[in-house]
Design a protein around this motif. Structure first.
Motif, short mmCIF file in Angstrom:
data_model
loop_
_atom_site.label_atom_id
_atom_site.label_comp_id
_atom_site.label_asym_id
_atom_site.label_seq_id
_atom_site.Cartn_x
_atom_site.Cartn_y
_atom_site.Cartn_z
N LEU A 62 -11.98 53.19 36.22
CA LEU A 62 -12.89 52.05 36.35
C LEU A 62 -14.31 52.43 35.92
O LEU A 62 -14.97 51.69 35.18
CB LEU A 62 -12.89 51.55 37.79
N LEU A 63 -14.77 53.57 36.37
CA LEU A 63 -16.12 54.02 36.03
C LEU A 63 -16.24 54.31 34.54
O LEU A 63 -17.23 53.95 33.90
CB LEU A 63 -16.45 55.27 36.85
N GLY A 64 -15.21 54.94 33.98
CA GLY A 64 -15.25 55.30 32.57
C GLY A 64 -15.30 54.10 31.64
O GLY A 64 -15.95 54.14 30.59
N ILE A 65 -14.62 53.04 32.02
CA ILE A 65 -14.65 51.82 31.21
C ILE A 65 -16.07 51.26 31.13
O ILE A 65 -16.56 50.89 30.05
CB ILE A 65 -13.68 50.77 31.78
N GLU A 66 -16.74 51.19 32.27
CA GLU A 66 -18.08 50.62 32.30
C GLU A 66 -19.10 51.51 31.60
O GLU A 66 -20.00 51.02 30.90
CB GLU A 66 -18.50 50.34 33.75
N LEU A 67 -18.98 52.83 31.78
CA LEU A 67 -19.88 53.74 31.08
C LEU A 67 -19.71 53.63 29.57
O LEU A 67 -20.70 53.67 28.81
CB LEU A 67 -19.64 55.18 31.53
N ASN A 68 -18.47 53.50 29.12
CA ASN A 68 -18.22 53.38 27.69
C ASN A 68 -18.83 52.11 27.11
O ASN A 68 -19.39 52.12 26.00
CB ASN A 68 -16.71 53.43 27.41
N LYS A 69 -18.76 51.01 27.86
CA LYS A 69 -19.38 49.76 27.40
C LYS A 69 -20.89 49.94 27.24
O LYS A 69 -21.48 49.49 26.25
CB LYS A 69 -19.10 48.64 28.41
#
Length: 437
Positions: A401-408
């Protein structure tokens, strides 16, 4: 060592507590037995990783001399967690020892499928242990928040550190001429000078792919800014002021000073950037770092050195080790525990250090001739600060979940703090559904 699990590990089965240490006896009838038949059988399950090469090439032969018959079974990283967890839960007894990635310890611990190694005679109080490493073998953890059902349980040593690994800095010594850069600001400022001088193409490189890769690259920056992931009740606090500052620096300043395609970078691309001479600095685990001394794998041999990760407030790295557990269904349980006692001894750990792997006992870092020059730097980093990922069976989902938002946010080049707010809400919702509160 590659830490890139994308598996969701939510289901844990709690079984009864029990310890059944079996012993074996060999009867020779007065006749010499063939070497393999006489050996103490130990079946080791491992995921394929270059970090285990010194163990396979140097330590297994020593174990054979000590009477152990080691059967070393390797699988791809992506299948081993599910395969071993199924073996442990079913009691199939196909392995005597699992070499786990350390974030998997909580899942196996919560399912109560591994032996109590302290009861088996492994001395966790030995002052020679690297304290932060031996702590990772306890379930529930001795410090920090605990998942529901284990709030009052006594911490039990279910795993022991096997091969140490953690992040360190690799940097261009012709760009950072005064030694390893001490701060992130220095990484950027002197890196820009290196670009202007035509020595490198960009100051820094990192992994930007969604999920585990981007979180792993952001993690030491987050820690260096003073961030923490959870409070003692599992409430997400990674979106604190310190966390947001680290995320804004990561998706803004660092993106502005790296390769244009960084949002799609994983280990192969970041490794190629530093080894190919394009980047000035990188934070990475030892498996990639050790390629810096191989002229066959780098265009800038002699220009790459190692150091402690840069700091903002602190200089703290992410730690991720190989860690060993003995399943309760192990067919050669007593042999496995005897093997572990021998393997984690100061003498054997010194041999591991000579072979080039990062050891788990402090004395082994100080031998006269360690197998590579990263080993003393790794000890400096351990003493400066190194933390494991949060000890929860649900870390993989949190990381996803965290990685998806950081990538965005990285794609946008801004909004790191807002990304953490979004991720914190998602993590809170997920953990609520999972019964954490």
């Amino acid at each position: 060592m590659m830490h890139s699990s994308r598996l969701t590990r939510r289901s844990v089965i709690k079984g009864g507590l029990g310890l059944a240490l079996a012993t074996t006896a060999l009867t020779t009838l007065g006749l010499p037995l063939p070497a393999r038949a006489a050996g103490k059988k130990v079946i080791i399950g491992a995921f394929a990783d270059g970090g285990l090469t010194p163990f396979k090439e140097k330590i297994i032969p020593l174990a054979k001399e000590k009477g152990f018959d080691i059967e070393f079974l390797e699988d791809e990283y992506g299948v081993t967690l599910e395969k071993w967890f199924a073996d442990a839960q079913s009691g199939a007894g196909q392995y005597d020892l699992y070499l786990l990635d350390d974030p998997w310890v909580p899942q196996f611990g919560a399912a109560n499928v591994l032996e109590d190694l302290g009861a088996g005679g492994i001395d966790a109080t030995d002052k020679d242990w690297i304290g932060s490493m031996i702590d990772m073998g306890y379930w529930p953890p001795q410090q920090g928040p605990r998942v529901k059902g284990f709030e009052n349980a006594k911490p039990t040593l279910i795993c022991v550190p096997f091969v140490g690994d953690l992040q360190t800095l690799t940097y261009r010594n012709d760009v950072f001429t005064g030694g390893a850069p001490k701060t992130w600001d220095e990484v950027i400022a002197k890196g820009k000078e290196g670009v202007a001088a035509g020595k490198i193409k960009y100051p820094v490189v990192f992994r930007g792919v969604t999920g585990n890769p981007i979180v792993t690259s952001w993690y030491p920056i987050f820690l260096s800014f003073g961030g923490s992931f959870f409070d003692d009740k599992w409430n997400p606090i990674f979106n604190s002021a310190q966390g947001k500052a680290s995320a804004d620096f990561f998706v803004g300043t660092m993106k502005q000073n790296t390769a244009s395609g960084v949002v799609e970078f994983d280990s192969d691309q970041e490794g190629a950037a530093i080894l190919g001479g394009d980047a000035g600095a990188i934070i990475q685990y030892s498996g990639n770092a050790l390629k810096a001394d191989d002229p066959a794998q780098t265009k800038v041999a002699g220009k790459l050195d190692f150091g402690v990760v840069p700091k903002q407030e602190k200089a703290i790295a992410q730690m991720g080790i190989f860690i060993a557990g003995v399943p309760k269904s192990a067919p050669n349980k007593a042999n496995s525990i005897e093997f572990l006692k021998w393997y984690v001894s100061a003498e054997t750990q010194a041999k591991l250090s000579e072979a080039g792997s990062i050891p788990v006992k402090r004395s082994a870092f100080g031998i006269a001739k360690p197998g590579n020059r990263l080993i003393p730097v790794a000890l400096q980093q351990l003493d400066a600060g190194a933390l494991p990922r949060p000890r929860t069976p649900d870390w993989a989902k949190v990381e996803e979940l965290l990685g998806i938002e950081l990538n965005k946010a990285l794609q946008a080049g801004s909004g790191g703090g807002a990304a953490l707010d979004t991720a914190a809400k998602q993590v809170k919702d997920y953990l609520t559904t999972a019964g954490y509160y």
